[in-house]
Design a protein around this motif. Structure first.
Motif, PDB file in Angstrom:
ATOM      1  N   PRO A  72       0.821  -1.209   0.000  1.00 16.76           N
ATOM      2  CA  PRO A  72       0.000   0.000   0.000  1.00 16.76           C
ATOM      3  C   PRO A  72       0.861   1.267   0.000  1.00 16.76           C
ATOM      4  CG  PRO A  72      -0.831  -1.570   1.596  1.00 16.76           C
ATOM      5  CD  PRO A  72       0.503  -2.091   1.132  1.00 16.76           C
ATOM      6  N   ALA A  73       0.381   2.289  -0.706  1.00 14.69           N
ATOM      7  CA  ALA A  73       1.054   3.585  -0.711  1.00 14.69           C
ATOM      8  C   ALA A  73       1.114   4.105   0.717  1.00 14.69           C
ATOM      9  CB  ALA A  73       0.310   4.559  -1.606  1.00 14.69           C
ATOM     10  N   GLY A  74       2.191   4.808   1.038  1.00 18.22           N
ATOM     11  CA  GLY A  74       2.305   5.387   2.369  1.00 18.22           C
ATOM     12  C   GLY A  74       3.740   5.595   2.787  1.00 18.22           C
ATOM     13  N   GLN A  75       3.891   5.940   4.052  1.00 20.40           N
ATOM     14  CA  GLN A  75       5.197   6.224   4.641  1.00 20.40           C
ATOM     15  C   GLN A  75       5.586   5.098   5.584  1.00 20.40           C
ATOM     16  OE1 GLN A  75       6.789   9.166   3.642  1.00 20.40           O
ATOM     17  NE2 GLN A  75       8.568   8.241   4.587  1.00 20.40           N
ATOM     18  N   TYR A  76       6.796   4.575   5.420  1.00 20.66           N
ATOM     19  CA  TYR A  76       7.283   3.444   6.196  1.00 20.66           C
ATOM     20  C   TYR A  76       8.715   3.709   6.644  1.00 20.66           C
ATOM     21  CZ  TYR A  76       3.483   1.028   3.695  1.00 20.66           C
ATOM     22  OH  TYR A  76       2.270   0.656   3.174  1.00 20.66           O
ATOM     23  N   GLU A  77       9.275   2.737   7.355  1.00 21.30           N
ATOM     24  CA  GLU A  77      10.694   2.722   7.708  1.00 21.30           C
ATOM     25  C   GLU A  77      11.238   1.333   7.462  1.00 21.30           C
ATOM     26  OE1 GLU A  77      11.453   3.990  11.711  1.00 21.30           O
ATOM     27  OE2 GLU A  77      11.306   6.093  11.144  1.00 21.30           O
ATOM     28  N   ILE A  78      12.535   1.255   7.165  1.00 19.90           N
ATOM     29  CA  ILE A  78      13.208  -0.037   7.085  1.00 19.90           C
ATOM     30  C   ILE A  78      14.515   0.052   7.867  1.00 19.90           C
ATOM     31  CG2 ILE A  78      12.240  -0.533   4.803  1.00 19.90           C
ATOM     32  CD1 ILE A  78      15.254  -0.394   3.848  1.00 19.90           C
ATOM     33  N   PRO A  79      14.952  -1.064   8.419  1.00 12.63           N
ATOM     34  CA  PRO A  79      16.242  -1.062   9.109  1.00 12.63           C
ATOM     35  C   PRO A  79      17.377  -1.046   8.086  1.00 12.63           C
ATOM     36  CG  PRO A  79      15.360  -3.273   9.069  1.00 12.63           C
ATOM     37  CD  PRO A  79      14.307  -2.381   8.468  1.00 12.63           C
ATOM     38  N   SER A  80      18.508  -0.539   8.485  1.00 14.97           N
ATOM     39  CA  SER A  80      19.667  -0.540   7.584  1.00 14.97           C
ATOM     40  C   SER A  80      20.322  -1.915   7.532  1.00 14.97           C
ATOM     41  CB  SER A  80      20.689   0.509   8.023  1.00 14.97           C
ATOM     42  OG  SER A  80      21.094   0.261   9.357  1.00 14.97           O
ATOM     43  N   GLU A  81      19.951  -2.791   8.460  1.00 15.64           N
ATOM     44  CA  GLU A  81      20.495  -4.148   8.470  1.00 15.64           C
ATOM     45  C   GLU A  81      19.385  -5.160   8.221  1.00 15.64           C
ATOM     46  OE1 GLU A  81      23.996  -4.847  11.201  1.00 15.64           O
ATOM     47  OE2 GLU A  81      22.858  -3.316  12.310  1.00 15.64           O
ATOM     48  N   ALA A  82      19.663  -6.118   7.372  1.00 11.68           N
ATOM     49  CA  ALA A  82      18.696  -7.158   7.026  1.00 11.68           C
ATOM     50  C   ALA A  82      18.917  -8.388   7.898  1.00 11.68           C
ATOM     51  CB  ALA A  82      18.866  -7.546   5.562  1.00 11.68           C
ATOM     52  N   TYR A  83      17.949  -9.282   7.853  1.00 12.56           N
ATOM     53  CA  TYR A  83      18.133 -10.593   8.475  1.00 12.56           C
ATOM     54  C   TYR A  83      17.804 -11.657   7.439  1.00 12.56           C
ATOM     55  CZ  TYR A  83      13.043 -10.340   9.385  1.00 12.56           C
ATOM     56  OH  TYR A  83      11.689 -10.196   9.271  1.00 12.56           O
ATOM     57  N   TRP A  84      18.263 -12.877   7.708  1.00 13.89           N
ATOM     58  CA  TRP A  84      18.095 -13.995   6.773  1.00 13.89           C
ATOM     59  C   TRP A  84      16.704 -14.592   6.947  1.00 13.89           C
ATOM     60  CZ3 TRP A  84      21.205 -15.277   2.849  1.00 13.89           C
ATOM     61  CH2 TRP A  84      20.941 -16.458   2.172  1.00 13.89           C
ATOM     62  N   LEU A  85      16.023 -14.829   5.837  1.00 13.76           N
ATOM     63  CA  LEU A  85      14.684 -15.405   5.875  1.00 13.76           C
ATOM     64  C   LEU A  85      14.622 -16.559   4.883  1.00 13.76           C
ATOM     65  CD1 LEU A  85      11.977 -14.794   7.310  1.00 13.76           C
ATOM     66  CD2 LEU A  85      11.359 -13.400   5.350  1.00 13.76           C
ATOM     67  N   GLU A  86      14.163 -17.708   5.337  1.00 12.92           N
ATOM     68  CA  GLU A  86      14.092 -18.909   4.494  1.00 12.92           C
ATOM     69  C   GLU A  86      12.808 -18.995   3.660  1.00 12.92           C
ATOM     70  OE1 GLU A  86      16.363 -21.210   3.912  1.00 12.92           O
ATOM     71  OE2 GLU A  86      17.819 -20.431   5.322  1.00 12.92           O
ATOM     72  N   THR A  87      11.877 -18.084   3.866  1.00 10.07           N
ATOM     73  CA  THR A  87      10.583 -18.119   3.181  1.00 10.07           C
ATOM     74  C   THR A  87      10.753 -18.192   1.670  1.00 10.07           C
ATOM     75  OG1 THR A  87       9.642 -16.804   4.963  1.00 10.07           O
ATOM     76  CG2 THR A  87       8.398 -16.881   2.904  1.00 10.07           C
ATOM     77  N   ARG A  88       9.996 -19.093   1.035  1.00 10.24           N
ATOM     78  CA  ARG A  88      10.039 -19.244  -0.419  1.00 10.24           C
ATOM     79  C   ARG A  88       9.702 -17.911  -1.083  1.00 10.24           C
ATOM     80  NH1 ARG A  88      10.245 -22.518  -4.613  1.00 10.24           N
ATOM     81  NH2 ARG A  88       8.698 -22.460  -6.267  1.00 10.24           N
ATOM     82  N   GLY A  89      10.488 -17.558  -2.073  1.00  9.05           N
ATOM     83  CA  GLY A  89      10.320 -16.281  -2.748  1.00  9.05           C
ATOM     84  C   GLY A  89      11.284 -15.231  -2.225  1.00  9.05           C
ATOM     85  N   VAL A  90      11.763 -15.426  -0.996  1.00  6.81           N
ATOM     86  CA  VAL A  90      12.768 -14.534  -0.419  1.00  6.81           C
ATOM     87  C   VAL A  90      14.085 -15.292  -0.378  1.00  6.81           C
ATOM     88  CG1 VAL A  90      13.496 -13.211   1.600  1.00  6.81           C
ATOM     89  CG2 VAL A  90      11.064 -13.301   0.990  1.00  6.81           C
ATOM     90  N   GLU A  91      14.120 -16.317   0.437  1.00 10.11           N
ATOM     91  CA  GLU A  91      15.291 -17.195   0.561  1.00 10.11           C
ATOM     92  C   GLU A  91      16.603 -16.428   0.577  1.00 10.11           C
ATOM     93  OE1 GLU A  91      14.069 -21.039  -1.827  1.00 10.11           O
ATOM     94  OE2 GLU A  91      13.338 -19.198  -2.763  1.00 10.11           O
ATOM     95  N   GLY A  92      16.677 -15.472   1.485  1.00 13.33           N
ATOM     96  CA  GLY A  92      17.880 -14.668   1.589  1.00 13.33           C
ATOM     97  C   GLY A  92      17.657 -13.491   2.522  1.00 13.33           C
ATOM     98  N   LEU A  93      18.411 -12.433   2.298  1.00 14.95           N
ATOM     99  CA  LEU A  93      18.327 -11.257   3.154  1.00 14.95           C
ATOM    100  C   LEU A  93      16.983 -10.558   2.979  1.00 14.95           C
ATOM    101  CD1 LEU A  93      21.920  -9.803   2.813  1.00 14.95           C
ATOM    102  CD2 LEU A  93      20.943 -11.056   4.738  1.00 14.95           C
ATOM    103  N   PHE A  94      16.475 -10.022   4.100  1.00 17.99           N
ATOM    104  CA  PHE A  94      15.150  -9.418   4.140  1.00 17.99           C
ATOM    105  C   PHE A  94      15.214  -8.174   5.012  1.00 17.99           C
ATOM    106  CE2 PHE A  94      10.816  -9.159   5.958  1.00 17.99           C
ATOM    107  CZ  PHE A  94      10.038  -9.284   4.818  1.00 17.99           C
ATOM    108  N   TYR A  95      14.809  -7.032   4.454  1.00 19.48           N
ATOM    109  CA  TYR A  95      14.729  -5.780   5.198  1.00 19.48           C
ATOM    110  C   TYR A  95      13.263  -5.576   5.577  1.00 19.48           C
ATOM    111  CZ  TYR A  95      19.387  -4.827   3.342  1.00 19.48           C
ATOM    112  OH  TYR A  95      20.715  -4.893   3.031  1.00 19.48           O
TER     113      TYR A  95
END
Length: 144
Positions: A57-80
């Motif tokens: 959805p359109a809007g204002q958000y924040e993300i961390p500058s550091e990612a974490y590892w996620l095994e979820t199918r479609g991501v399978e890697g770093l995730f912010y």
């Protein structure tokens, strides 16, 4: 201030619609990444609240500058992880959104997915550098 802006033309299309994730530096430097959000045929303005299919959805958000590892199918890697989480209220709610590499089938379940590996690797390197400077979060604006 470091910030991100995600833009994408929404519309009816059986093909994946692509957009842009812009990373801006305090110096004025801008780096652009080819990105998308949502699944093919689920990228219309009214699909923003379609869980697991529509674009973020359109809007204002924040993300961390550091990612974490996620095994979820479609991501399978770093995730912010995008916050706030969840966003919306009542029937109009989305959760577990993030920025990641678009790893498998084209499109995302609402996350912002970077399309090509080279761009994703560059984004991760830049984010790691920003984190090393002590920056904990970046603002993310999503506009259509």
């Amino acid at each position: 201030m470091y910030k991100l802006i995600f833009t994408m033309p929404l519309g009816k299309s059986k093909k994946l619609i692509l957009g842009n994730l812009e990373l801006s530096y305090p110096s004025g430097e801008i780096v652009n990444y080819l990105a998308t959000s949502g699944l093919p045929d689920w990228q219309r303005p009214e699909d923003q609240w379609s869980r697991g299919k529509g674009p973020i959805p359109a809007g204002q958000y924040e993300i961390p500058s550091e990612a974490y590892w996620l095994e979820t199918r479609g991501v399978e890697g770093l995730f912010y992880h995008i916050t706030p989480d969840p966003v919306g209220a009542g029937e109009r709610i989305r959760s577990e959104l993030g920025i990641h590499y678009d790893a498998n089938a084209p499109g995302t379940s609402g996350c912002i997915g970077l399309i090509n590996r080279e761009g994703w690797d560059g984004f991760c390197r830049r984010m790691a550098k920003i984190a090393s400077l002590g920056v904990k979060t970046l603002s993310l604006k999503v506009q259509y």
